[in-house]
Design an enzyme around this catalytic site. Structure first.
Site, PDB file in Angstrom:
ATOM      1  N   LYS A 120     -27.435 -36.528 -23.390  1.00 42.94           N
ATOM      2  CA  LYS A 120     -27.124 -36.971 -24.633  1.00 42.94           C
ATOM      3  C   LYS A 120     -27.338 -38.392 -24.771  1.00 42.94           C
ATOM      4  CE  LYS A 120     -23.030 -35.659 -27.548  1.00 42.94           C
ATOM      5  NZ  LYS A 120     -21.657 -35.516 -27.267  1.00 42.94           N
TER       6      LYS A 120
HETATM    7  C1  E4P Z   1     -20.193 -34.792 -30.483  1.00 49.55           C
HETATM    8  O1  E4P Z   1     -20.921 -34.095 -29.674  1.00 49.55           O
HETATM    9  C2  E4P Z   1     -19.150 -35.573 -30.146  1.00 49.55           C
HETATM   10  O2  E4P Z   1     -18.712 -35.242 -28.732  1.00 49.55           O
HETATM   11  C3  E4P Z   1     -17.966 -35.303 -31.226  1.00 49.55           C
HETATM   12  O3  E4P Z   1     -18.142 -33.994 -31.860  1.00 49.55           O
HETATM   13  C4  E4P Z   1     -17.428 -36.285 -31.440  1.00 49.55           C
HETATM   14  O4  E4P Z   1     -16.061 -36.072 -32.337  1.00 49.55           O
HETATM   15  P1  E4P Z   1     -14.882 -36.771 -32.828  1.00 49.55           P
HETATM   16  O5  E4P Z   1     -15.526 -37.420 -34.208  1.00 49.55           O
HETATM   17  O6  E4P Z   1     -13.998 -35.897 -33.452  1.00 49.55           O
HETATM   18  O7  E4P Z   1     -14.739 -37.484 -31.649  1.00 49.55           O
END
Ligand code: E4P
Length: 215
Positions: free
Chosen positions: A83
């Site tokens: 990522k």
């Molecule tokens: C995406 O891969 C992130 O891990 C996640 O969806 C972020 O979500 P949040 O905005 O609730 O922290």
């Protein structure tokens, strides 16, 4: 539509996996920090539970650092998807990974043009954050519609992975728009299953079954 779970909590992942509909997992540094465990230990456990793409995020912000982390993470298991944040150095790293067969998920996407760049760089997944856009007064799901349309126009293979999901309506709208993947917090997964009329209906069926003469 593929269902990923957005958590680094292995108990949640185990429970979601037992439902039989889990296709993958996304983690991020904040979710890993919530576990209080070492990242490597968490990942080693997740790859044993889920046989699907598992996103593990780099924390470097320069090309050299991201490349080194990407290589290290990808070596852990064939299902690891690296990522990478949507910054210039990140896009360079995505292209570098694509050339070497390392899978990538480009994260922290907040605009359709960012998503276009990620696809051109060769990302396997793009993660637009709908909930965080809603939080600042923008319609997060509009971003999903725009990206789906743009990717379709040019036949990009990059999968649209709807992230930062806060409630079932985000999942519904993602499905209507034809997004490839939703990554859902454990709580929302539970909300998707439940319907009060299902519970009431089941109670009634079971009560009526008691009235049926038994052999
Ligand atoms: C995406 O891969 C992130 O891990 C996640 O969806 C972020 O979500 P949040 O905005 O609730 O922290």
């Amino acid at each position: 539509m593929k269902f990923f779970i957005d958590t680094a909590d292995v108990n949640e992942i185990r429970e979601a996996s037992a439902l039989g509909l889990l296709d993958g997992v996304t983690t991020n540094p904040s979710l890993v920090a919530q576990t209080g465990r070492k990242f490597e230990d968490v990942l080693a456990e997740i790859v044993e539970i889920v046989d699907g793409p598992i996103s593990a995020e780099v924390v470097s912000t320069d090309f050299a650092g991201m490349k080194a982390e990407a290589q290290k993470l990808a070596a852990i298991h064939e299902n690891i998807v690296v990522k990478i944040p949507l910054i210039s150095e990140g896009l360079k790293t995505v292209a570098w990974c694509a050339d070497r067969g390392i899978q990538t998920n480009v994260t922290l996407c907040f605009s359709p043009l960012q998503a276009l760049l990620a696809a051109k760089a060769g990302a396997d997944y793009i993660s637009p954050f709908v909930g965080r856009l809603d939080d600042v007064g923008h319609e997060g799901m509009d971003l999903i519609g725009d990206i789906v349309e743009i990717y379709r126009n040019y036949d990009f293979d990059t999968e649209v992975l709807v992230a930062s999901i806060r409630h079932p309506l985000h999942v519904l709208e993602a499905a209507r728009l034809g997004a490839d993947v939703v990554t859902v917090p454990f709580k929302v997964l539970g909300q998707l299953v439940k319907h009060p009329l299902t519970d009431i209906g089941l109670q009634k069926f079971l009560a009526d079954w008691e009235k049926v003469p038994k052999p």
